[in-house]
Write a protein that holds these residues in place. Sequence first.
Motif, PDB file in Angstrom:
ATOM      1  N   ALA A  78       0.831  -1.204   0.000  1.00  0.00           N
ATOM      2  CA  ALA A  78       0.000   0.000   0.000  1.00  0.00           C
ATOM      3  C   ALA A  78       0.867   1.255   0.000  1.00  0.00           C
ATOM      4  CB  ALA A  78      -0.921  -0.012   1.214  1.00  0.00           C
ATOM      5  N   ALA A  79       2.027   1.181   0.666  1.00  0.00           N
ATOM      6  CA  ALA A  79       2.922   2.340   0.728  1.00  0.00           C
ATOM      7  C   ALA A  79       3.567   2.644  -0.614  1.00  0.00           C
ATOM      8  CB  ALA A  79       3.995   2.114   1.787  1.00  0.00           C
ATOM      9  N   THR A  80       3.630   1.663  -1.504  1.00  0.00           N
ATOM     10  CA  THR A  80       4.210   1.890  -2.832  1.00  0.00           C
ATOM     11  C   THR A  80       3.354   2.856  -3.640  1.00  0.00           C
ATOM     12  OG1 THR A  80       5.046  -0.389  -2.847  1.00  0.00           O
ATOM     13  CG2 THR A  80       4.983   0.749  -4.962  1.00  0.00           C
ATOM     14  N   LEU A  81       2.049   2.765  -3.487  1.00  0.00           N
ATOM     15  CA  LEU A  81       1.132   3.408  -4.417  1.00  0.00           C
ATOM     16  C   LEU A  81       0.663   4.793  -3.985  1.00  0.00           C
ATOM     17  CD1 LEU A  81      -1.138   0.315  -5.221  1.00  0.00           C
ATOM     18  CD2 LEU A  81       0.938   1.073  -6.398  1.00  0.00           C
ATOM     19  N   ASP A  82       1.068   5.248  -2.792  1.00  0.00           N
ATOM     20  CA  ASP A  82       0.492   6.507  -2.300  1.00  0.00           C
ATOM     21  C   ASP A  82       1.474   7.671  -2.305  1.00  0.00           C
ATOM     22  OD1 ASP A  82       2.171   5.950  -0.197  1.00  0.00           O
ATOM     23  OD2 ASP A  82       0.606   5.811   1.329  1.00  0.00           O
TER      24      ASP A  82
END
Length: 506
Positions: A78-82
């Motif tokens: 999730a941290a990759t995409l934000d």
Amino acid sequence: MTPSLGQGPSDVPQLSVPGGLGSTFDVVVVGNGVLGLSLTLVLLRRGLRVTVVGEEGRPMAASAAAGAMNGCFGEVTAATLDNPYGLAKLELDVAATRRWDDWLAALEEDTGVGGIRCASGTVVIHNSIGMAEIDDAGMTAIRTALETYGEPFEAVDPAEAVPWLDPQPTARPLAALFIPGEHGVDSGRLLDALHTAVLRHGGTFVPEHAVRLVYGAGAVRGVGLADGTVLAGDRVVLAAGVGSQALLDTAPMEVSAPIPRLISGLGVSVVLSNRPDAPPPDSVVRTPNRSFGCGLHTVPRGPHHVYVGATNTTRPYPSSDPAVRDLTFLLDCAARQLRRDLWHSDITATRVGNRPMTLDGFPLLGETRLAGLWMMTGTFRDGLHTSPLLAAELADWIIDGKPPVPELELFQPTRPPIQTMDRRDTVRYATVHRLAIGHEWNWSLPVEWPVLLDPMYEAQYRAVAEQLHDTVTPPPEVLAYIPAFPELADMLRIYYDNAGPRAAAG
């Protein structure tokens, strides 16, 4: 006293190369892992005279210990995409995926070495060990990235997709995604093929340890070896993973201090024997990223062995020895989550690698303030996978001054610290992944204890962050290990004092 950037040593000693080879090169590449060899091969194909410096055994390197999952979507969180930096890394990973077929074909043509690809496709399993904040969010993020890029995938029944799996019932996989375009390679065969290709294209190897940079008048002039030999070249590339830091430390402070320091993501992996009546899967099998690492994964190593990896511990300096706790944790996870009879397997190899991390969590790609000194490291888990792309882009940048793809420019070495989360989210992320280690290790605690531990860890990490800097917070995988390794805090303060803050992204 370290000479200033503009002054450096003016008396360059008589230059020589062991074995009677020439003394001056177009490019000196320090590092004989996958990244260094890949860049060397591309430069040689472009007609440059290149030498590679590095000890034959590759002590403490990441490449030789890697499971070499040759994919990118399975790494998405999730941290990759934000945030723009995570998305830029994903863009580089996707672009690298598209180069691998041609890259392997060219290597085989150069060397006759085939069979480098050892796994076809990747199955990402979502098992009952995981935590909702990590694994549920990770599986959703993986699916989102696959759909965004139009990458083929399929939701599969894990028992049908991977009959080899036989975990303990409390660690059973509940769902899985099959990604047919993400493969695995045998890192040992890849390194052998790259080494052979470099020789066949006229490259040379210096199997020694480089101990210092030679520079003068604001530009690099070469590298010095432990025996006093100097390898001359007006372009030097540091591609020795976390070992690049020792050489960078011999540059002037105004060159090295504003670059996020390289530290080790220490990983332990094993190769285990596999029962002949239960052939291993043809694909990579892995969980989402968790516990500060790349999750649990296995890659086939022929019909009778499986590679199982890997742990990740953030350390200020590299190490060559596996810790008892890391090896115990890995073997316990393998038997509980993958296949119970692995508990009776022979350990045919134990491997230790030092993934090159940086203090802000992102790669070091490009030229430093010392003219001609380039960096190609800090890639953490992505180095092997992105090697065909990074080698081509860095070669164009070094030779022609051609601007790289925009995503690459974000990660030039001299920079303020990159932040992708605010302090609150960083502390929460570190806390959740710390607790995930306990859950994955099958801890036996009264049910309320994890609930009590949660705010204790969160308070500890918040206090550490507040003591470091008023506004800048290191990434979770660094923050969480500062209590165990206080040297990390000292390194961060020096970097923050010299690099200046950058606003958080995302």
